[in-house]
Write a protein that holds these residues in place. Structure first.
Motif, mmCIF file in Angstrom:
data_model
loop_
_atom_site.group_PDB
_atom_site.id
_atom_site.type_symbol
_atom_site.label_atom_id
_atom_site.label_comp_id
_atom_site.label_asym_id
_atom_site.label_seq_id
_atom_site.Cartn_x
_atom_site.Cartn_y
_atom_site.Cartn_z
ATOM 1 N N LYS A 66 0.855 -1.184 0.000
ATOM 2 C CA LYS A 66 0.000 0.000 0.000
ATOM 3 C C LYS A 66 0.890 1.232 0.000
ATOM 4 O O LYS A 66 1.926 1.266 0.661
ATOM 5 N N ARG A 67 0.462 2.247 -0.754
ATOM 6 C CA ARG A 67 1.276 3.451 -0.867
ATOM 7 C C ARG A 67 0.666 4.593 -0.073
ATOM 8 O O ARG A 67 -0.541 4.789 -0.061
ATOM 9 N N SER A 68 1.526 5.372 0.544
ATOM 10 C CA SER A 68 1.070 6.555 1.272
ATOM 11 C C SER A 68 0.905 7.703 0.279
ATOM 12 O O SER A 68 1.285 7.608 -0.880
ATOM 13 N N CYS A 69 0.338 8.819 0.748
ATOM 14 C CA CYS A 69 0.067 9.973 -0.110
ATOM 15 C C CYS A 69 0.867 11.178 0.362
ATOM 16 O O CYS A 69 0.844 11.518 1.545
ATOM 17 N N ASP A 70 1.540 11.813 -0.586
ATOM 18 C CA ASP A 70 2.220 13.081 -0.286
ATOM 19 C C ASP A 70 1.253 14.199 -0.645
ATOM 20 O O ASP A 70 0.896 14.379 -1.808
ATOM 21 N N THR A 71 0.802 14.955 0.382
ATOM 22 C CA THR A 71 -0.191 16.013 0.182
ATOM 23 C C THR A 71 0.392 17.340 0.647
ATOM 24 O O THR A 71 1.439 17.379 1.299
ATOM 25 N N PRO A 72 -0.296 18.435 0.356
ATOM 26 C CA PRO A 72 0.161 19.735 0.879
ATOM 27 C C PRO A 72 0.161 19.777 2.417
ATOM 28 O O PRO A 72 0.840 20.609 3.015
ATOM 29 N N LEU A 73 -0.560 18.868 3.040
ATOM 30 C CA LEU A 73 -0.599 18.818 4.504
ATOM 31 C C LEU A 73 0.458 17.877 5.070
ATOM 32 O O LEU A 73 0.560 17.709 6.272
ATOM 33 N N GLY A 74 1.227 17.239 4.209
ATOM 34 C CA GLY A 74 2.231 16.284 4.656
ATOM 35 C C GLY A 74 1.902 14.887 4.134
ATOM 36 O O GLY A 74 0.966 14.698 3.358
ATOM 37 N N ILE A 76 0.402 11.260 4.261
ATOM 38 C CA ILE A 76 -0.703 10.568 4.927
ATOM 39 C C ILE A 76 -0.555 9.084 4.591
ATOM 40 O O ILE A 76 -0.421 8.726 3.420
ATOM 41 N N PRO A 77 -0.564 8.208 5.597
ATOM 42 C CA PRO A 77 -0.454 6.771 5.301
ATOM 43 C C PRO A 77 -1.707 6.261 4.581
ATOM 44 O O PRO A 77 -2.771 6.872 4.673
ATOM 45 N N ASP A 78 -1.565 5.152 3.865
ATOM 46 C CA ASP A 78 -2.700 4.565 3.164
ATOM 47 C C ASP A 78 -3.834 4.301 4.150
ATOM 48 O O ASP A 78 -3.638 3.734 5.213
ATOM 49 N N GLY A 79 -5.033 4.765 3.808
ATOM 50 C CA GLY A 79 -6.201 4.603 4.669
ATOM 51 C C GLY A 79 -6.313 5.706 5.711
ATOM 52 O O GLY A 79 -7.293 5.760 6.454
ATOM 53 N N GLY A 80 -5.335 6.603 5.776
ATOM 54 C CA GLY A 80 -5.334 7.671 6.772
ATOM 55 C C GLY A 80 -6.059 8.922 6.309
ATOM 56 O O GLY A 80 -6.431 9.065 5.147
ATOM 57 N N ILE A 97 -13.131 27.336 7.098
ATOM 58 C CA ILE A 97 -13.825 26.090 6.785
ATOM 59 C C ILE A 97 -12.792 24.981 6.618
ATOM 60 O O ILE A 97 -11.833 25.109 5.841
ATOM 61 N N SER A 98 -13.010 23.918 7.359
ATOM 62 C CA SER A 98 -12.079 22.782 7.293
ATOM 63 C C SER A 98 -12.602 21.707 6.344
ATOM 64 O O SER A 98 -13.778 21.699 5.979
ATOM 65 N N ASP A 99 -11.705 20.824 5.961
ATOM 66 C CA ASP A 99 -12.053 19.697 5.100
ATOM 67 C C ASP A 99 -11.080 18.568 5.447
ATOM 68 O O ASP A 99 -10.046 18.796 6.079
ATOM 69 N N THR A 100 -11.411 17.381 5.029
ATOM 70 C CA THR A 100 -10.570 16.217 5.332
ATOM 71 C C THR A 100 -9.968 15.661 4.057
ATOM 72 O O THR A 100 -10.678 15.452 3.074
ATOM 73 N N LEU A 101 -8.668 15.424 4.082
ATOM 74 C CA LEU A 101 -7.995 14.733 2.984
ATOM 75 C C LEU A 101 -7.939 13.258 3.356
ATOM 76 O O LEU A 101 -7.652 12.908 4.496
ATOM 77 N N TRP A 108 -4.752 10.817 -3.088
ATOM 78 C CA TRP A 108 -5.485 11.520 -2.043
ATOM 79 C C TRP A 108 -6.657 12.281 -2.632
ATOM 80 O O TRP A 108 -6.666 12.642 -3.786
ATOM 81 N N SER A 109 -7.664 12.498 -1.804
ATOM 82 C CA SER A 109 -8.852 13.238 -2.227
ATOM 83 C C SER A 109 -9.229 14.215 -1.128
ATOM 84 O O SER A 109 -8.928 14.008 0.039
ATOM 85 N N GLY A 110 -9.892 15.290 -1.521
ATOM 86 C CA GLY A 110 -10.295 16.336 -0.597
ATOM 87 C C GLY A 110 -9.833 17.683 -1.127
ATOM 88 O O GLY A 110 -9.069 17.763 -2.094
ATOM 89 N N GLN A 111 -10.286 18.772 -0.503
ATOM 90 C CA GLN A 111 -9.969 20.117 -0.984
ATOM 91 C C GLN A 111 -9.137 20.928 -0.008
ATOM 92 O O GLN A 111 -8.656 21.996 -0.350
#
Length: 123
Positions: A66-74, A76-80, A97-101, A108-111
């Motif tokens: 499983k691969r982790s995600c590199d996002t603007p927030l840092g 995130i492990p797979d499933g995290g 306004i908050s949102d969840t990645l 990764w998904s989210g805004q």
């Protein structure tokens, strides 16, 4: 003629008696055939099958990493999940306004791409 019929009868009787006789005990000693796998004979309509189908092999399942995600927030492990903000700052009369990645197998998904949100000072 009577003699000829007696000879024919004797040959017939002799021929019948020369065949081996089976006894019930001899038949009991014979091995019994097992039914074919799958519950018996199969009837095919039309032409007979031309190929034998193999059953699927039961090979070991392929385990993928499983691969982790590199996002603007840092990272995130797979499933995290990670919570972020839609804007880095907002006017004093608005709210942040908050949102969840969410990370799933390297995607990764989210805004929410900002780690913080600050309210501007009122003028």
């Amino acid at each position: 003629m009577k003699t000829l019929m007696m000879i024919a009868t004797l040959i017939f009787v002799a021929g019948c008696s020369s065949q081996p006789k089976t006894t019930p005990s001899a038949e009991a000693e014979l091995p019994k055939a097992s039914p074919p796998p799958g519950g018996g004979t199969r009837m095919y309509e039309g032409a007979a099958p031309t190929a034998i189908e193999a059953s699927p092999s039961k090979a070991a399942p392929v385990v993928s990493e499983k691969r982790s995600c590199d996002t603007p927030l840092g990272t995130i492990p797979d499933g995290g999940k990670a919570t972020g903000w839609l804007k880095p700052s907002v006017p004093a009369d608005e709210i942040c306004i908050s949102d969840t990645l969410t990370c799933k197998d390297g995607t990764w998904s989210g805004q929410a791409i900002y780690p913080t949100c600050k309210k501007e000072k009122a003028k």
